[in-house]
Write a protein that holds these residues in place. Structure first.
Motif, mmCIF file in Angstrom:
data_model
loop_
_atom_site.group_PDB
_atom_site.id
_atom_site.type_symbol
_atom_site.label_atom_id
_atom_site.label_comp_id
_atom_site.label_asym_id
_atom_site.label_seq_id
_atom_site.Cartn_x
_atom_site.Cartn_y
_atom_site.Cartn_z
ATOM 1 N N LYS A 76 0.805 -1.214 0.000
ATOM 2 C CA LYS A 76 0.000 0.000 0.000
ATOM 3 C C LYS A 76 0.839 1.265 0.000
ATOM 4 C CE LYS A 76 -3.864 -2.193 2.402
ATOM 5 N NZ LYS A 76 -4.757 -2.167 3.587
ATOM 6 N N ASN A 77 2.149 1.122 -0.168
ATOM 7 C CA ASN A 77 3.059 2.275 -0.171
ATOM 8 C C ASN A 77 2.870 3.148 1.069
ATOM 9 O OD1 ASN A 77 3.954 1.364 -2.633
ATOM 10 N ND2 ASN A 77 3.450 3.223 -3.767
ATOM 11 N N THR A 78 2.735 2.503 2.220
ATOM 12 C CA THR A 78 2.389 3.219 3.438
ATOM 13 C C THR A 78 3.376 2.935 4.563
ATOM 14 O OG1 THR A 78 0.037 3.181 2.873
ATOM 15 C CG2 THR A 78 0.611 3.596 5.170
ATOM 16 N N LEU A 79 3.804 3.989 5.232
ATOM 17 C CA LEU A 79 4.627 3.928 6.428
ATOM 18 C C LEU A 79 3.772 4.357 7.612
ATOM 19 C CD1 LEU A 79 7.563 3.675 7.657
ATOM 20 C CD2 LEU A 79 7.697 6.159 7.327
ATOM 21 N N LEU A 80 3.895 3.649 8.729
ATOM 22 C CA LEU A 80 3.058 3.907 9.891
ATOM 23 C C LEU A 80 3.907 4.166 11.126
ATOM 24 C CD1 LEU A 80 0.546 0.963 9.374
ATOM 25 C CD2 LEU A 80 0.172 3.358 8.760
ATOM 26 N N LEU A 81 3.354 4.921 12.053
ATOM 27 C CA LEU A 81 3.966 5.120 13.357
ATOM 28 C C LEU A 81 2.869 5.081 14.411
ATOM 29 C CD1 LEU A 81 6.655 5.716 14.852
ATOM 30 C CD2 LEU A 81 5.984 8.129 14.817
ATOM 31 N N GLN A 82 2.847 4.013 15.180
ATOM 32 C CA GLN A 82 1.927 3.902 16.305
ATOM 33 C C GLN A 82 2.578 4.549 17.514
ATOM 34 O OE1 GLN A 82 -1.297 2.585 16.471
ATOM 35 N NE2 GLN A 82 -1.240 3.510 18.505
ATOM 36 N N MET A 83 1.920 5.544 18.078
ATOM 37 C CA MET A 83 2.460 6.324 19.182
ATOM 38 C C MET A 83 1.597 6.083 20.419
ATOM 39 S SD MET A 83 2.843 9.800 16.907
ATOM 40 C CE MET A 83 3.712 10.741 18.145
ATOM 41 N N ASN A 84 2.182 5.466 21.426
ATOM 42 C CA ASN A 84 1.474 5.150 22.662
ATOM 43 C C ASN A 84 2.112 5.876 23.842
ATOM 44 O OD1 ASN A 84 -0.182 3.183 21.291
ATOM 45 N ND2 ASN A 84 1.530 1.742 21.428
ATOM 46 N N SER A 85 1.358 5.964 24.924
ATOM 47 C CA SER A 85 1.842 6.599 26.150
ATOM 48 C C SER A 85 2.475 7.951 25.866
ATOM 49 C CB SER A 85 2.841 5.672 26.860
ATOM 50 O OG SER A 85 2.251 4.435 27.183
ATOM 51 N N LEU A 86 1.769 8.766 25.129
ATOM 52 C CA LEU A 86 2.316 10.044 24.682
ATOM 53 C C LEU A 86 2.607 10.977 25.847
ATOM 54 C CD1 LEU A 86 0.135 10.462 21.525
ATOM 55 C CD2 LEU A 86 2.635 10.526 21.557
ATOM 56 N N LYS A 87 3.696 11.723 25.703
ATOM 57 C CA LYS A 87 4.144 12.678 26.695
ATOM 58 C C LYS A 87 4.121 14.081 26.121
ATOM 59 C CE LYS A 87 7.413 9.276 28.561
ATOM 60 N NZ LYS A 87 8.853 9.013 28.850
ATOM 61 N N LEU A 88 4.138 15.074 26.990
ATOM 62 C CA LEU A 88 4.141 16.460 26.549
ATOM 63 C C LEU A 88 5.303 16.737 25.604
ATOM 64 C CD1 LEU A 88 3.238 18.386 29.829
ATOM 65 C CD2 LEU A 88 1.727 17.829 27.913
ATOM 66 N N GLU A 89 6.448 16.145 25.869
ATOM 67 C CA GLU A 89 7.626 16.389 25.051
ATOM 68 C C GLU A 89 7.563 15.739 23.673
ATOM 69 O OE1 GLU A 89 9.034 13.636 28.506
ATOM 70 O OE2 GLU A 89 7.499 15.173 28.168
ATOM 71 N N ASP A 90 6.524 14.953 23.411
ATOM 72 C CA ASP A 90 6.319 14.401 22.075
ATOM 73 C C ASP A 90 5.674 15.406 21.125
ATOM 74 O OD1 ASP A 90 7.348 11.811 22.687
ATOM 75 O OD2 ASP A 90 5.425 11.287 23.613
ATOM 76 N N THR A 91 5.244 16.528 21.634
ATOM 77 C CA THR A 91 4.619 17.550 20.805
ATOM 78 C C THR A 91 5.602 18.052 19.754
ATOM 79 O OG1 THR A 91 3.092 18.266 22.541
ATOM 80 C CG2 THR A 91 3.581 19.839 20.793
ATOM 81 N N ALA A 92 5.219 17.953 18.492
ATOM 82 C CA ALA A 92 6.092 18.344 17.387
ATOM 83 C C ALA A 92 5.360 18.126 16.074
ATOM 84 C CB ALA A 92 7.383 17.516 17.400
ATOM 85 N N VAL A 93 5.964 18.617 15.008
ATOM 86 C CA VAL A 93 5.537 18.245 13.667
ATOM 87 C C VAL A 93 6.302 16.989 13.284
ATOM 88 C CG1 VAL A 93 5.409 18.904 11.245
ATOM 89 C CG2 VAL A 93 5.012 20.612 13.021
ATOM 90 N N TYR A 94 5.596 15.975 12.838
ATOM 91 C CA TYR A 94 6.200 14.701 12.491
ATOM 92 C C TYR A 94 6.290 14.556 10.983
ATOM 93 C CZ TYR A 94 6.081 13.070 17.287
ATOM 94 O OH TYR A 94 6.309 12.920 18.637
ATOM 95 N N TYR A 95 7.462 14.147 10.513
ATOM 96 C CA TYR A 95 7.745 14.009 9.097
ATOM 97 C C TYR A 95 8.165 12.584 8.764
ATOM 98 C CZ TYR A 95 8.262 19.113 9.308
ATOM 99 O OH TYR A 95 8.067 20.460 9.515
ATOM 100 N N CYS A 96 7.744 12.096 7.621
ATOM 101 C CA CYS A 96 8.298 10.860 7.099
ATOM 102 C C CYS A 96 9.264 11.187 5.973
ATOM 103 C CB CYS A 96 7.203 9.906 6.611
ATOM 104 S SG CYS A 96 6.236 10.481 5.201
ATOM 105 N N ALA A 97 10.200 10.277 5.717
ATOM 106 C CA ALA A 97 11.230 10.529 4.722
ATOM 107 C C ALA A 97 11.805 9.220 4.207
ATOM 108 C CB ALA A 97 12.347 11.389 5.320
#
Length: 123
Positions: A76-97
């Motif tokens: 499916k030409n797809t990259l995934l990121l499952q993010m669990n137990s999120l913390k305040l410091e995870d706040t950001a713009v997320y990019y794939c490359a």
């Protein structure tokens, strides 16, 4: 020509989860390692996770190890990121490359970046 498009970001409370997706155009997706990076305001873009072309190897930043899981669906030409137990410091713009050079942990190892998706973690 390769184009990447991230989605799945949003606002979530600390301790919650989000699932980010990145869809790539083109027919050579399965040949390349892929990575997720993130950038918070006033900070450098930092490595989050990477995955090899056939999903045989994954790498994670220490800050997300045990909480995030990177995966890909080459059909499916797809990259995934499952993010669990999120913390305040995870706040950001997320990019794939797409990785084109041997360095997986630095942005200099990658070409073809998406536009990013905002993840905001609140208390």
């Amino acid at each position: 020509q390769v184009q990447l498009a991230e989605s799945g970001g949003g606002l979530v409370q600390a301790g919650g989860s989000l699932r980010l997706s990145c869809v790539a155009s083109g027919r050579t997706f399965s040949r390349y390692n892929m990575g997720w990076f993130r950038q918070a305001p006033g900070k450098e873009r930092e490595f989050v996770a990477s995955i090899s072309a056939l999903s045989r190897s994954t790498m994670y930043a220490d800050s997300v190890k045990g909480r995030f899981v990177i995966s890909r669906d080459n059909a499916k030409n797809t990259l995934l990121l499952q993010m669990n137990s999120l913390k305040l410091e995870d706040t950001a713009v997320y990019y794939c490359a797409i990785q084109y050079r041997s360095i997986y942990y630095d942005p200099s190892g990658y070409d073809y970046w998406g536009q990013g998706t905002q993840v905001t973690v609140s208390s």
